[in-house]
Design a protein around this motif. Structure first.
Motif, short mmCIF file in Angstrom:
data_model
loop_
_atom_site.label_atom_id
_atom_site.label_comp_id
_atom_site.label_asym_id
_atom_site.label_seq_id
_atom_site.Cartn_x
_atom_site.Cartn_y
_atom_site.Cartn_z
N ARG A 117 0.83 -1.21 0.00
CA ARG A 117 0.00 0.00 0.00
C ARG A 117 0.86 1.25 0.00
NH1 ARG A 117 -4.21 -2.37 4.40
NH2 ARG A 117 -5.39 -3.66 2.95
N GLU A 118 1.94 1.22 0.76
CA GLU A 118 2.83 2.39 0.80
C GLU A 118 3.44 2.64 -0.58
OE1 GLU A 118 4.31 4.58 3.47
OE2 GLU A 118 2.23 4.18 3.97
N SER A 122 0.30 7.51 -3.85
CA SER A 122 0.98 8.69 -4.37
C SER A 122 1.68 9.33 -3.18
CB SER A 122 -0.04 9.66 -4.93
OG SER A 122 -0.86 10.09 -3.87
N MET A 123 2.62 10.19 -3.42
CA MET A 123 3.37 10.82 -2.33
C MET A 123 2.41 11.45 -1.32
SD MET A 123 6.37 10.65 -1.55
CE MET A 123 6.99 11.19 0.03
N SER A 124 1.32 12.07 -1.79
CA SER A 124 0.43 12.77 -0.85
C SER A 124 -0.40 11.80 -0.01
CB SER A 124 -0.47 13.75 -1.60
OG SER A 124 -1.29 13.02 -2.48
N GLY A 125 -0.62 10.58 -0.52
CA GLY A 125 -1.42 9.63 0.24
C GLY A 125 -0.58 8.72 1.13
N ARG A 126 0.71 8.85 1.03
CA ARG A 126 1.61 7.95 1.75
C ARG A 126 1.74 8.37 3.22
NH1 ARG A 126 6.86 7.18 -1.67
NH2 ARG A 126 5.33 6.20 -3.03
N ILE A 127 1.75 7.37 4.09
CA ILE A 127 1.87 7.68 5.53
C ILE A 127 3.33 7.62 5.97
CG2 ILE A 127 1.28 6.75 7.82
CD1 ILE A 127 -1.49 6.06 6.56
N GLY A 128 4.11 6.87 5.18
CA GLY A 128 5.51 6.71 5.58
C GLY A 128 5.61 5.75 6.74
N THR A 129 4.89 4.62 6.67
CA THR A 129 4.90 3.66 7.78
C THR A 129 6.27 2.97 7.87
OG1 THR A 129 4.28 1.65 6.58
CG2 THR A 129 2.47 3.10 7.25
N THR A 130 6.43 2.21 8.92
CA THR A 130 7.67 1.44 9.10
C THR A 130 7.62 0.13 8.31
OG1 THR A 130 6.75 0.37 11.04
CG2 THR A 130 8.02 2.37 11.42
N TYR A 234 -4.14 12.39 12.53
CA TYR A 234 -4.85 11.44 11.67
C TYR A 234 -5.03 12.01 10.27
CZ TYR A 234 -8.25 7.85 10.48
OH TYR A 234 -8.89 6.78 9.91
N PRO A 235 -4.79 11.28 9.20
CA PRO A 235 -4.45 9.85 9.14
C PRO A 235 -2.96 9.54 9.24
CG PRO A 235 -4.74 10.70 6.92
CD PRO A 235 -4.96 11.87 7.86
N TYR A 236 -2.12 10.55 9.49
CA TYR A 236 -0.67 10.31 9.55
C TYR A 236 -0.30 9.86 10.96
CZ TYR A 236 -1.02 12.82 5.20
OH TYR A 236 -1.38 13.21 3.95
N VAL A 237 -0.76 8.70 11.32
CA VAL A 237 -0.61 8.18 12.67
C VAL A 237 -0.30 6.68 12.60
CG1 VAL A 237 -2.18 9.85 13.75
CG2 VAL A 237 -3.12 7.75 12.75
N THR A 238 -0.09 6.08 13.75
CA THR A 238 0.00 4.64 13.80
C THR A 238 -1.40 4.11 14.12
OG1 THR A 238 1.30 2.76 14.59
CG2 THR A 238 0.71 4.43 16.25
N SER A 239 -1.56 2.80 14.29
CA SER A 239 -2.92 2.26 14.40
C SER A 239 -3.29 1.85 15.82
CB SER A 239 -3.06 1.07 13.44
OG SER A 239 -2.80 1.51 12.13
N GLY A 275 3.33 13.68 7.14
CA GLY A 275 2.35 14.33 8.00
C GLY A 275 2.81 15.69 8.50
N PRO A 276 1.83 16.50 8.96
CA PRO A 276 2.14 17.88 9.35
C PRO A 276 3.06 17.98 10.57
CG PRO A 276 -0.12 17.32 9.93
CD PRO A 276 0.40 16.18 9.12
#
Ligand code: GDP
Ligand code: IMO
Ligand code: MG
Length: 429
Positions: A117-118, A122-130, A234-239, A275-276
């Motif tokens: 998914r990562e 697109s760059m703007s929808g990416r969360i940058g997860t581990t 949110y949504p740039y968070v963990t779960s 994320g911001p």
């Protein structure tokens, strides 16, 4: 020691592992309650550096018992390799590490889904997860489709895991990703299960019995408030819920047994992933913080984004977590900076905000309102008594106390155990 919940008060990597290691000396049990191997907690003991992803940082002190609570998502393969790596350096987990039978397992397809998914976003929808499978594992938990740690010790393990892997492949195919070879993954999982089954326990009961005997619990938060699935950006968070409330649901220990909450604050701010981040510095000062602070992810090695201390976030964290005392880390990284800045409020569309807005898009548009404080020239690493600290550092700490309404109890001036000073509010701990 009272029962303490220790939480990250920013975007993670505040130095929780180090502070846990210091406090473990006074505790009987150290308990992880959320997150998974997305965490990277660094502890330096003498010349040796340990980076723990799943195992509570308390494992490094002999005779302390450690629990991975039901709220954690547990990657069996990662757990086995962490136990083995600890064994190689003389730290034995058997008999003092307990895995909750109710913790959900991170399975190979969770990791494949996370990474897939990562990569697709697109760059703007990416969360940058581990990419450790955290989001998909918690999604399965909430969807009532997960496999839990009790399966590791069950005779039906192969059956249950095969079914979970089969459903995982369906999810991968729906997402347009390649399915995994079920039998290969099953064989790996079965091997891990054989090694872990002895560690699986009714930890909820163990912990409550410990409380009844008057033993002390230290709850080790992972991530930080701004990565909380409810309270973060949110949504740039963990779960999961890294906030203090997570400690109770993530362990089965009633909130009535939590005595104090310690928030860990880095003396400046960092964030890894998208994320911001209102006080982010994209200049030479940010670069200097990254270099001097060694700000590279303990789990992924990614460079961390760096910025000034944000009192808006710290105040919000104090409120949501009910922080009793702060531990302030990495003050030494600010050595030599002529002027320091602290964000005291945000400006958004001509209005002043004293707390982060709920919508991450609004937070991204917030302009920090800064206050300037003088820095200190001297190197503080070798200071061992509070009264020997530079006057401007004392003023910086007092300002953090004033702006957040929470006293400082621990000050950290370097990564080692010896670089730790106890502050005024420590008598409560
Ligand atoms: P955690 O995830 O909150 O446990 O933090 P990390 O281990 O990911 O990142 C904190 C980093 O800062 C680690 O490399 C620690 O060894 C280091 N560290 C912790 N406290 C201090 C400190 O007071 N000064 C300095 N210079 N480094 C510190
Ligand atoms: P510790 O415990 C810093 C970040 C990731 C990403 C977001 C979601 O060491 O403080 P995930 O893999 O959880 O789905 O990623 O959360 N993140 C962390 N950032 N420290 C951590 O843990 C983190 N764990 C996850 O970078 O932005
Ligand atoms: Mg970390």
């Amino acid at each position: 020691m009272p029962n303490i919940v220790l939480v990250g008060a920013q975007w993670g990597d505040e130095g929780k592992g180090k502070i846990i290691d210091v406090l473990t000396e006074r505790a009987d049990w150290v308990v992880r309650f959320q997150g998974g191997s997305n965490a990277g907690h660094t502890v330096i003991v003498g010349e040796r550096k340990y980076v723990l992803h799943l195992t509570p940082s308390g494992i490094l002190r002999p005779n302390k018992r450690c629990v991975i609570g039901n709220g954690v998502v547990l990657d069996p393969m990662e757990m086995v390799s962490e136990i083995e790596a600890l064994r190689q350096v003389g730290v034995e987990c058997e008999g003092r590490l307990f895995l909750s039978s109710r913790a959900h397992l991170v399975l190979p397809h969770h990791k494949a889904l996370d990474a897939g998914r990562e990569e697709r976003s697109s760059m703007s929808g990416r969360i940058g997860t581990t990419r450790r499978g955290i989001g998909p594992a918690y999604a399965d938990k909430a969807a009532r489709a997960g496999l839990r740690a009790h399966a590791l010790a069950s005779r039906r393990f192969s059956e249950d895991a095969r079914e979970a892997l089969r459903r995982g492949n369906e999810a991968l195919m729906v997402a347009g990703l390649a399915p995994l070879d079920v039998e290969t993954e099953l064989a790996r999982l079965a091997e891990a299960a054989a090694q872990l089954s002895a560690y699986v326990a009714d930890t909820e009961r163990l912990l409550n019995e410990a409380v009844a005997r008057g033993e002390s619990l230290l709850f080790e938060g992972a991530q930080g408030i701004m990565l909380d699935v409810d309270f973060g950006t949110y949504p740039y968070v963990t779960s999961s819920n890294p906030s203090a409330g997570g400690a109770s649901v993530g362990t089965g220990v009633s909130p009535r047994h939590v005595d104090r909450v310690i928030g860990v604050l880095k003396a400046y701010t960092t964030r890894v992933g998208e994320g911001p981040f209102p006080t982010e510095l994209r200049d030479a000062v940010g670069e200097r913080l990254r270099t001097v602070g060694g700000e590279y992810g303990a789990t992924t090695g990614r460079p961390r984004r760096c910025g000034w201390f944000d009192a808006v976030i710290a105040r919000y964290s104090a409120m949501i977590n009910g922080v009793d005392e702060w531990a302030v880390t990495k003050l030494d990284v600010l050595d030599g900076l002529e002027t320091l800045r602290i964000a005291t409020a945000y400006r958004l569309d001509g209005r002043l905000l004293d707390a982060p807005p709920a919508d991450a898009r609004d937070l991204a548009r917030c302009e920090p309102v800064y206050e300037e404080l003088p820095g200190w020239r001297e190197s503080v690493r070798s200071v061992r008594r509070p009264q020997d600290l530079p006057r401007h550092m004392l003023a910086y700490l007092s300002r953090i106390e004033e702006l957040t309404g929470v006293p400082v109890a621990i000050v950290s001036l370097g990564p080692g155990r010896e670089h730790t000073l106890e502050w005024k509010a420590i008598e409560k701990i």
